[in-house]
Design a protein around this motif. Structure first.
Motif, PDB file in Angstrom:
ATOM      1  N   MET A   1      -5.075  12.309 -51.140  1.00  0.00           N
ATOM      2  CA  MET A   1      -6.372  12.180 -51.760  1.00  0.00           C
ATOM      3  C   MET A   1      -7.421  12.148 -50.661  1.00  0.00           C
ATOM      4  N   GLU A   2      -8.500  12.851 -50.891  1.00  0.00           N
ATOM      5  CA  GLU A   2      -9.571  12.897 -49.894  1.00  0.00           C
ATOM      6  C   GLU A   2     -10.744  12.025 -50.334  1.00  0.00           C
ATOM      7  N   PHE A   3     -11.115  11.099 -49.461  1.00  0.00           N
ATOM      8  CA  PHE A   3     -12.257  10.224 -49.680  1.00  0.00           C
ATOM      9  C   PHE A   3     -13.390  10.686 -48.770  1.00  0.00           C
ATOM     10  N   HIS A  28      -3.691   9.690 -47.152  1.00  0.00           N
ATOM     11  CA  HIS A  28      -5.067   9.888 -47.605  1.00  0.00           C
ATOM     12  C   HIS A  28      -5.951  10.299 -46.429  1.00  0.00           C
ATOM     13  N   THR A  29      -6.960  11.079 -46.732  1.00  0.00           N
ATOM     14  CA  THR A  29      -7.924  11.513 -45.722  1.00  0.00           C
ATOM     15  C   THR A  29      -9.262  10.840 -46.001  1.00  0.00           C
ATOM     16  N   ALA A  54     -15.756  18.765 -52.354  1.00  0.00           N
ATOM     17  CA  ALA A  54     -14.331  18.867 -52.034  1.00  0.00           C
ATOM     18  C   ALA A  54     -13.600  17.519 -52.163  1.00  0.00           C
ATOM     19  N   ALA A  55     -14.347  16.437 -52.248  1.00  0.00           N
ATOM     20  CA  ALA A  55     -13.740  15.101 -52.255  1.00  0.00           C
ATOM     21  C   ALA A  55     -13.094  14.772 -53.597  1.00  0.00           C
ATOM     22  N   ASP A  56     -12.024  13.975 -53.512  1.00  0.00           N
ATOM     23  CA  ASP A  56     -11.429  13.413 -54.724  1.00  0.00           C
ATOM     24  C   ASP A  56     -12.180  12.140 -55.134  1.00  0.00           C
ATOM     25  N   ARG A  57     -12.647  11.410 -54.144  1.00  0.00           N
ATOM     26  CA  ARG A  57     -13.412  10.180 -54.391  1.00  0.00           C
ATOM     27  C   ARG A  57     -14.552  10.087 -53.390  1.00  0.00           C
TER      28      ARG A  57
END
Length: 61
Positions: A1-3, A28-29, A54-57
């Protein structure tokens, strides 16, 4: 998941969020894009927008 972390200074308990992000598992990134320094920096705003899209969160601290 990308933050994506936006460093705004508006969150009163910033240290708790920073600690929580640092404790995330390595899978996670966490990205911290640079906020554009002026409204005229169109390329900077474009880069920030691309990171947000592009972020998930998105986390605001």
């Amino acid at each position: 998941m990308e933050f994506v972390v936006l460093e705004t200074g508006i969150f009163p308990d910033r240290s708790t969020l920073v600690e929580a992000l640092a404790a995330l598992p390595a899978c996670h990134t966490v990205r911290r894009p640079v906020m554009p320094s002026s409204q005229d920096d169109e390329e900077g705003w474009d880069r920030l927008l691309q990171a947000l899209l592009a972020a998930d969160r998105i986390v605001v601290v």
